[in-house]
Design an enzyme around this catalytic site. Structure first.
Site, PDB file in Angstrom:
ATOM      1  N   ASP A 189      -5.676   3.902 -20.491  1.00 47.12           N
ATOM      2  CA  ASP A 189      -6.743   3.988 -19.479  1.00 47.12           C
ATOM      3  C   ASP A 189      -7.697   2.818 -19.636  1.00 47.12           C
ATOM      4  O   ASP A 189      -7.883   2.286 -20.729  1.00 47.12           O
ATOM      5  CB  ASP A 189      -7.509   5.317 -19.600  1.00 47.12           C
ATOM      6  N   LYS A 208      -0.894   3.095  -0.665  1.00 50.93           N
ATOM      7  CA  LYS A 208      -0.024   4.197  -1.102  1.00 50.93           C
ATOM      8  C   LYS A 208       1.322   4.171  -0.362  1.00 50.93           C
ATOM      9  O   LYS A 208       2.341   4.601  -0.915  1.00 50.93           O
ATOM     10  CB  LYS A 208      -0.746   5.540  -0.933  1.00 50.93           C
ATOM     11  N   ASP A 249      -6.012  -2.128 -18.744  1.00 48.27           N
ATOM     12  CA  ASP A 249      -6.328  -2.407 -17.350  1.00 48.27           C
ATOM     13  C   ASP A 249      -5.006  -2.787 -16.695  1.00 48.27           C
ATOM     14  O   ASP A 249      -4.462  -3.870 -16.960  1.00 48.27           O
ATOM     15  CB  ASP A 249      -7.337  -3.558 -17.251  1.00 48.27           C
ATOM     16  N   PRO A 299       0.684  13.601  -3.937  1.00 48.64           N
ATOM     17  CA  PRO A 299      -0.235  14.750  -3.900  1.00 48.64           C
ATOM     18  C   PRO A 299      -1.040  14.767  -2.596  1.00 48.64           C
ATOM     19  O   PRO A 299      -1.011  13.810  -1.821  1.00 48.64           O
ATOM     20  CB  PRO A 299      -1.163  14.509  -5.104  1.00 48.64           C
ATOM     21  N   GLY A 300      -1.778  15.879  -2.399  1.00 42.77           N
ATOM     22  CA  GLY A 300      -2.601  16.023  -1.190  1.00 42.77           C
ATOM     23  C   GLY A 300      -4.073  15.773  -1.493  1.00 42.77           C
ATOM     24  O   GLY A 300      -4.469  14.653  -1.801  1.00 42.77           O
ATOM     25  N   VAL A 308      -6.738  16.571  -4.101  1.00 39.48           N
ATOM     26  CA  VAL A 308      -6.745  17.077  -5.476  1.00 39.48           C
ATOM     27  C   VAL A 308      -8.167  17.049  -6.021  1.00 39.48           C
ATOM     28  O   VAL A 308      -8.873  16.035  -5.900  1.00 39.48           O
ATOM     29  CB  VAL A 308      -5.819  16.241  -6.386  1.00 39.48           C
ATOM     30  N   ASP A 309      -8.563  18.153  -6.630  1.00 36.88           N
ATOM     31  CA  ASP A 309      -9.928  18.322  -7.119  1.00 36.88           C
ATOM     32  C   ASP A 309     -10.112  17.566  -8.442  1.00 36.88           C
ATOM     33  O   ASP A 309      -9.988  18.140  -9.519  1.00 36.88           O
ATOM     34  CB  ASP A 309     -10.183  19.826  -7.320  1.00 36.88           C
ATOM     35  N   TYR A 355      -6.513   2.114   1.597  1.00 33.89           N
ATOM     36  CA  TYR A 355      -5.933   3.073   0.637  1.00 33.89           C
ATOM     37  C   TYR A 355      -4.598   3.606   1.161  1.00 33.89           C
ATOM     38  O   TYR A 355      -3.615   3.668   0.409  1.00 33.89           O
ATOM     39  CB  TYR A 355      -6.916   4.220   0.368  1.00 33.89           C
TER      40      TYR A 355
HETATM   41  N1  LIG Z   1      -7.428  13.044  -6.132  1.00 24.81           N
HETATM   42  C1  LIG Z   1      -6.667  13.039  -5.043  1.00 24.81           C
HETATM   43  O1  LIG Z   1      -6.943  13.747  -4.067  1.00 24.81           O
HETATM   44  C2  LIG Z   1      -5.423  12.180  -4.961  1.00 24.81           C
HETATM   45  C3  LIG Z   1      -4.502  12.489  -3.962  1.00 24.81           C
HETATM   46  C4  LIG Z   1      -3.328  11.758  -3.887  1.00 24.81           C
HETATM   47  C5  LIG Z   1      -3.078  10.751  -4.790  1.00 24.81           C
HETATM   48  N2  LIG Z   1      -3.995  10.465  -5.765  1.00 24.81           N
HETATM   49  C6  LIG Z   1      -3.629   9.398  -6.712  1.00 24.81           C
HETATM   50  O2  LIG Z   1      -3.343  10.001  -7.952  1.00 24.81           O
HETATM   51  C7  LIG Z   1      -3.705   9.135  -9.024  1.00 24.81           C
HETATM   52  C8  LIG Z   1      -4.678   9.822  -9.967  1.00 24.81           C
HETATM   53  O3  LIG Z   1      -5.819  10.212  -9.222  1.00 24.81           O
HETATM   54  P1  LIG Z   1      -6.966  11.156  -9.823  1.00 24.81           P
HETATM   55  O4  LIG Z   1      -7.552  11.854  -8.660  1.00 24.81           O
HETATM   56  O5  LIG Z   1      -6.449  11.913 -10.971  1.00 24.81           O
HETATM   57  O6  LIG Z   1      -7.996  10.011 -10.295  1.00 24.81           O
HETATM   58  P2  LIG Z   1      -9.230  10.003 -11.330  1.00 24.81           P
HETATM   59  O7  LIG Z   1     -10.250   9.119 -10.689  1.00 24.81           O
HETATM   60  O8  LIG Z   1      -9.588  11.374 -11.778  1.00 24.81           O
HETATM   61  O9  LIG Z   1      -8.596   9.234 -12.583  1.00 24.81           O
HETATM   62  C9  LIG Z   1      -8.132   7.913 -12.468  1.00 24.81           C
HETATM   63  C10 LIG Z   1      -8.074   7.303 -13.850  1.00 24.81           C
HETATM   64  O10 LIG Z   1      -7.555   5.981 -13.686  1.00 24.81           O
HETATM   65  C11 LIG Z   1      -8.308   5.111 -14.502  1.00 24.81           C
HETATM   66  N3  LIG Z   1      -8.225   3.753 -13.966  1.00 24.81           N
HETATM   67  C12 LIG Z   1      -8.856   3.245 -12.871  1.00 24.81           C
HETATM   68  N4  LIG Z   1      -8.571   1.943 -12.744  1.00 24.81           N
HETATM   69  C13 LIG Z   1      -7.743   1.617 -13.764  1.00 24.81           C
HETATM   70  C14 LIG Z   1      -7.110   0.427 -14.163  1.00 24.81           C
HETATM   71  N5  LIG Z   1      -7.313  -0.731 -13.512  1.00 24.81           N
HETATM   72  N6  LIG Z   1      -6.311   0.455 -15.259  1.00 24.81           N
HETATM   73  C15 LIG Z   1      -6.136   1.604 -15.948  1.00 24.81           C
HETATM   74  N7  LIG Z   1      -6.721   2.761 -15.637  1.00 24.81           N
HETATM   75  C16 LIG Z   1      -7.515   2.768 -14.538  1.00 24.81           C
HETATM   76  C17 LIG Z   1      -9.712   5.664 -14.503  1.00 24.81           C
HETATM   77  O11 LIG Z   1     -10.454   5.200 -15.648  1.00 24.81           O
HETATM   78  C18 LIG Z   1      -9.437   7.177 -14.529  1.00 24.81           C
HETATM   79  O12 LIG Z   1      -9.383   7.657 -15.848  1.00 24.81           O
HETATM   80  C19 LIG Z   1      -4.255   7.880  -8.353  1.00 24.81           C
HETATM   81  O13 LIG Z   1      -3.213   6.948  -8.224  1.00 24.81           O
HETATM   82  C20 LIG Z   1      -4.703   8.374  -6.990  1.00 24.81           C
HETATM   83  O14 LIG Z   1      -4.709   7.331  -6.040  1.00 24.81           O
HETATM   84  C21 LIG Z   1      -5.164  11.154  -5.870  1.00 24.81           C
END
Ligand SMILES: NC(=O)c1ccc[n+]([C@@H]2O[C@H](COP(=O)([O-])OP(=O)(O)OC[C@H]3O[C@@H](n4cnc5c(N)ncnc54)[C@H](O)[C@@H]3O)[C@@H](O)[C@H]2O)c1
Length: 259
Positions: free
Chosen positions: A36, A159, A62, A185-186, A188-189, A155
């Protein structure tokens, strides 16, 4: 335990779905590299895994940096002897209308969501090919990648790019018995949606919390998605149960998107 003896790296595993997947993989017997951008969040997940009797290490990664992607793979090899599973989960999003989308917005989302996926997949694939025992790569796409949205152009495009990259990388790695699939996913909380909610509220003139409530109300399965809801699909795609499956992106969204 379905991932006994396997080594997995999960990017963005300090929060949300990455954290849930890292914990679930460890429960299934995998050793996990929690990669992370935020090292203290990553270390927190490592501690949770250790508290549950599992083995994990954190790397400050990163995904936008090729050197960091290589360091993540090297850490898996040095500490656990190899790498079998990569989850490209790290992702960022911003709700920004078409006409207001800037160069910085575009690069912010594409650099993490797409370029980061490329660097991590290359580093992991080189290691998996050298090992000669196949492997699994799992990419976090989104329902946003299935269609456009007026307020979510960059975004959604990033995706859709993840879904496309999943197909291309799958074809490139099929001769090496490395399966490459995605999860879409849809709503997500997670902390991600806290920010998305605020941005939608601002643009739509709603109260904070209202976009999340309104959009979740129409999910066919009747509730907002939790990070743990994607772990079953992630374990399946990481396990030998999915050995004859590649190039696919599975919707895990409560029925929110039909295609
Ligand atoms: N939350 C939603 O509704 C949702 C829905 C569909 C898809 N997604 C996708 O699912 C994945 C996870 O989402 P989430 O909601 O759990 O996100 P989140 O924001 O809870 O967690 C994301 C994590 O990624 C880390 N991160 C950000 N930039 C980074 C980088 N450059 N290098 C390494 N780590 C990095 C952050 O520090 C964080 O810990 C993402 O790809 C997101 O686009 C999320």
């Amino acid at each position: 335990m379905r991932l006994e003896g396997k080594v997995a790296a999960v990017t963005g595993a300090g929060s949300g779905m990455g954290r849930a997947i890292a914990l679930a993989f460890a429960r299934e017997g995998a050793k996990v590299v929690v990669a992370d951008l935020n090292p203290s969040a990553g270390q927190g997940v490592v501690d949770e895994i250790a508290a549950g009797g599992g083995e994990a290490i954190a790397t400050e990664t990163d995904v936008r940096k090729q050197a960091d992607a290589q360091t993540m793979v090297d850490a898996a090899v040095e500490r656990f002897g190899g790498l079998d599973i990569l989850v490209n989960n790290a992702g960022v999003g911003k709700i920004i209308p078409f006409l207001e989308t800037t160069n910085e917005d575009w690069d912010f989302m594409f650099d993490v969501n797409c370029k980061g996926l490329l660097w991590c997949s290359q580093a992991a694939a080189r290691q998996m090919i050298a090992q000669g025992r196949g492997g699994k790569i799992i990419n976090l796409a989104s329902q946003a990648g299935r269609r456009g949205e007026a307020l979510v152009l960059a975004y959604c495009a990033s995706k859709a790019c993840v879904i496309s990259m999943t197909q291309s990388i799958a074809l490139a790695l099929a001769p090496h018995k490395i399966n490459v699939n995605g999860i879409a996913p849809g709503i997500v909380d997670t902390p991600f949606w806290v920010e998305v909610d605020k941005q939608f509220a601002n643009l739509l003139g709603m109260e904070v919390g209202e976009p999340k409530r309104t959009f979740s109300a129409s999910i066919p399965l009747g509730r907002i998605e939790q990070p743990e809801d994607v772990t079953g699909a992630a374990i399946f795609l990481a396990s030998s149960d999915s050995d004859y499956m590649t190039q696919q992106t599975i919707n895990v969204d409560g029925g929110n998107w039909p295609g």
